[in-house]
Scaffold this active site. Structure first.
Site, PDB file in Angstrom:
ATOM      1  N   ALA A 151      -8.539  -1.557   9.439  1.00  0.00           N
ATOM      2  CA  ALA A 151      -9.561  -2.524   9.024  1.00  0.00           C
ATOM      3  C   ALA A 151     -10.611  -2.731  10.115  1.00  0.00           C
ATOM      4  O   ALA A 151     -11.808  -2.859   9.814  1.00  0.00           O
ATOM      5  CB  ALA A 151      -8.903  -3.850   8.662  1.00  0.00           C
ATOM      6  N   MET A 159      -5.372 -10.874  10.151  1.00  0.00           N
ATOM      7  CA  MET A 159      -4.548 -11.909   9.517  1.00  0.00           C
ATOM      8  C   MET A 159      -4.910 -13.312   9.982  1.00  0.00           C
ATOM      9  O   MET A 159      -4.042 -14.175  10.113  1.00  0.00           O
ATOM     10  CB  MET A 159      -3.048 -11.643   9.782  1.00  0.00           C
ATOM     11  CG  MET A 159      -2.562 -10.399   9.074  1.00  0.00           C
ATOM     12  SD  MET A 159      -0.883  -9.934   9.510  1.00  0.00           S
ATOM     13  CE  MET A 159      -1.121  -9.140  11.081  1.00  0.00           C
ATOM     14  N   ASP A 190       1.194  -0.783  -1.116  1.00  0.00           N
ATOM     15  CA  ASP A 190       0.934  -2.183  -0.772  1.00  0.00           C
ATOM     16  C   ASP A 190      -0.166  -2.746  -1.661  1.00  0.00           C
ATOM     17  O   ASP A 190      -0.987  -2.008  -2.186  1.00  0.00           O
ATOM     18  CB  ASP A 190       0.435  -2.280   0.675  1.00  0.00           C
ATOM     19  CG  ASP A 190       1.578  -2.238   1.659  1.00  0.00           C
ATOM     20  OD1 ASP A 190       2.729  -2.241   1.209  1.00  0.00           O
ATOM     21  OD2 ASP A 190       1.302  -2.205   2.867  1.00  0.00           O
ATOM     22  N   LYS A 195       2.581  -7.069  -0.422  1.00  0.00           N
ATOM     23  CA  LYS A 195       2.791  -8.259   0.407  1.00  0.00           C
ATOM     24  C   LYS A 195       1.489  -9.011   0.431  1.00  0.00           C
ATOM     25  O   LYS A 195       0.439  -8.440   0.557  1.00  0.00           O
ATOM     26  CB  LYS A 195       3.090  -7.829   1.840  1.00  0.00           C
ATOM     27  CG  LYS A 195       4.498  -7.440   2.007  1.00  0.00           C
ATOM     28  CD  LYS A 195       4.884  -7.646   3.447  1.00  0.00           C
ATOM     29  CE  LYS A 195       6.230  -7.034   3.625  1.00  0.00           C
ATOM     30  NZ  LYS A 195       6.441  -6.496   4.915  1.00  0.00           N
TER      31      LYS A 195
HETATM   32  N1  SAH Z   1      -2.467  -1.880   8.482  1.00  0.00           N
HETATM   33  C1  SAH Z   1      -3.675  -2.619   8.167  1.00  0.00           C
HETATM   34  C2  SAH Z   1      -3.557  -4.070   8.536  1.00  0.00           C
HETATM   35  C3  SAH Z   1      -2.530  -4.815   7.771  1.00  0.00           C
HETATM   36  S1  SAH Z   1      -2.481  -6.531   8.167  1.00  0.00           S
HETATM   37  C4  SAH Z   1      -4.849  -1.959   8.875  1.00  0.00           C
HETATM   38  O1  SAH Z   1      -4.673  -1.082   9.713  1.00  0.00           O
HETATM   39  O2  SAH Z   1      -5.984  -2.323   8.558  1.00  0.00           O
HETATM   40  C5  SAH Z   1      -3.556  -7.216   6.967  1.00  0.00           C
HETATM   41  C6  SAH Z   1      -4.821  -7.712   7.605  1.00  0.00           C
HETATM   42  O3  SAH Z   1      -5.718  -6.636   7.796  1.00  0.00           O
HETATM   43  C7  SAH Z   1      -5.591  -8.707   6.776  1.00  0.00           C
HETATM   44  O4  SAH Z   1      -5.081 -10.012   6.948  1.00  0.00           O
HETATM   45  C8  SAH Z   1      -6.971  -8.574   7.340  1.00  0.00           C
HETATM   46  O5  SAH Z   1      -7.092  -9.282   8.548  1.00  0.00           O
HETATM   47  C9  SAH Z   1      -7.044  -7.108   7.660  1.00  0.00           C
HETATM   48  N2  SAH Z   1      -7.705  -6.326   6.605  1.00  0.00           N
HETATM   49  C10 SAH Z   1      -7.178  -5.337   5.880  1.00  0.00           C
HETATM   50  N3  SAH Z   1      -8.087  -4.824   5.026  1.00  0.00           N
HETATM   51  C11 SAH Z   1      -9.224  -5.521   5.225  1.00  0.00           C
HETATM   52  C12 SAH Z   1     -10.518  -5.477   4.644  1.00  0.00           C
HETATM   53  N4  SAH Z   1     -10.828  -4.608   3.678  1.00  0.00           N
HETATM   54  N5  SAH Z   1     -11.448  -6.358   5.083  1.00  0.00           N
HETATM   55  C13 SAH Z   1     -11.158  -7.247   6.052  1.00  0.00           C
HETATM   56  N6  SAH Z   1      -9.957  -7.325   6.623  1.00  0.00           N
HETATM   57  C14 SAH Z   1      -8.993  -6.476   6.232  1.00  0.00           C
END
Ligand code: SAH
Length: 368
Positions: free
Chosen positions: A230, A281, A146, A168
């Site tokens: 995250a 998101m 990704d 994406k």
């Molecule tokens: N599977 C991922 C989430 C995917 S959806 C997980 O478990 O983290 C994507 C969303 O994750 C982004 O829109 C944001 O809200 C969050 N996100 C992912 N990486 C991030 C980061 N380094 N800092 C802040 N938000 C993050």
């Protein structure tokens, strides 16, 4: 040790013939080469020379029985990772030979059996990849990753692995989920070991479940490796405990983005729960989200924070309340996470992570 006067250099050598490691600093810093040699000596197993000779003894025969180079690379990888190599290192070569024979028999007959590994890469800092994730990543024939996965993690893949970005991006160009599923199936059917690398945890807003469903329906083998999501990563690096005695007894992960045609989020039970809310998101909709929460009864004074590009050197934490946060955000840098609840107030006190000076915005972190 006088570079100017020398016409040759003697490197630091570790001799485990037939295996030889030479370390040279080009005459610049022999002390460093020697130091490195001492360190390597300690982690090169005693029997490594024996292992190298043993492999040498089998090579020709293995090449004859498994003519396909890709299947052969995998065969050796499995042998060296597994019990045959352990037996050689332990000095039990005849038992190692038996194990290798058995494996050779089955691999020569079955060829390469594909498998998919769904691996969570964590939120950004490459150090947050799990050991299991790294282990599988380094064994994959192909890596489908990704956009959110950090380049240093992708660098860990084998040099000959195929790297395919199926990125994406919210609002931007993206590979259709159906196309990703089909690509995954196609490769596994061909016999590839495919690492499907996803940002954060594959089962938290990652659609990893859908990819595994497609594999399960097709009867193809797979494994899943969790990642640091995250919420956990940003919370730790921003100093915001997701639960905290007296401040929050639970935490909910919610999406701030609704696919067209789906009903709006039911905020009421989330607000009533008193949980810390972590909203994925939603970085581009912070103002609307803060308003929604107030409309459903969250006090305007509730602390809230946005963590942008969390756990990376560009991390930026902006704090405030539901009332003040939107006005402090400025231009949004994605990805960003919204954390709402009394725990957000601890970010000032528990701040430890140092960001690049020009991007960090901890100074603006006021909690009123
Ligand atoms: N599977 C991922 C989430 C995917 S959806 C997980 O478990 O983290 C994507 C969303 O994750 C982004 O829109 C944001 O809200 C969050 N996100 C992912 N990486 C991030 C980061 N380094 N800092 C802040 N938000 C993050």
């Amino acid at each position: 040790d006088d570079g100017e006067a020398c016409s040759f250099i003697v490197p630091s050598v570790i001799d485990r013939s037939p295996l030889v490691v030479a370390i040279s600093s080009g005459g610049e810093a022999p002390m460093v080469a020697r130091l490195l040699r001492q360190q390597m000596e300690t982690w090169l197993p005693e029997g490594i020379a024996r292992l190298a000779s043993w492999v040498g003894g089998w090579r020709k025969q293995v090449a004859q029985r498994i003519p396909d180079a890709r299947v052969r690379v995998r065969f050796w990888q499995d042998v060296l990772d597994g019990s045959p190599a352990e037996q050689v290192l332990a000095g039990r070569e005849s038992s190692a030979n038996n194990l290798l024979e058995q494996r050779l028999e089955s691999d020569a007959v079955n060829g390469s059996v594909g498998e998919a590994w769904l691996v969570g890469a964590g939120p950004g800092d490459p150090g947050l990849l799990t050991r299991r994730g790294q282990y599988l990543l380094q064994r994959a024939d192909a890596v489908l990753y990704d956009r959110l996965v950090s380049p240093q993690i992708i660098d860990l893949a084998r040099r000959d692995a195929e790297l395919v970005c199926v990125g994406k991006q919210g609002g931007g160009p993206s590979t259709d989920q159906g196309d990703i599923n089909r690509e995954l199936l196609r490769r596994v059917r061909q016999g590839q070991r495919v690492c499907r690398l996803k940002g954060g945890d594959p089962f938290v807003f990652g659609r990893g479940g859908e990819e595994l469903q497609a594999l399960a329906e097709a009867g193809l083998p797979f494994q899943a490796v969790p990642g640091i999501t995250a919420a956990s990563g940003c919370a730790a690096y921003a100093g915001i405990p997701l639960t905290h005695r007296g401040l929050a007894e639970g935490v909910s992960f919610v999406t701030g983005h609704r696919a067209p045609g789906t009903p709006p989020t039911d905020w009421a039970p989330l607000v009533q729960s008193g949980h810390t809310l972590v909203i994925y998101m939603g970085a581009r909709r912070v103002a609307a989200l803060c308003q929604d929460l107030q409309d459903h009864g969250k006090p305007a004074t509730t602390p809230a924070a946005v963590v942008e590009q969390g756990t990376t050197r560009d991390q930026r934490v902006t704090g405030g309340t539901l009332a003040t946060l939107p006005g402090r955000m400025g231009e949004v840098r994605t990805p960003g996470l919204l954390i709402v609840g009394d725990v957000a107030r601890l970010a000032g006190e528990l701040q430890w992570f140092e960001t690049a000076p020009e991007t960090g915005r901890s100074a603006q972190t006021k909690w009123q």
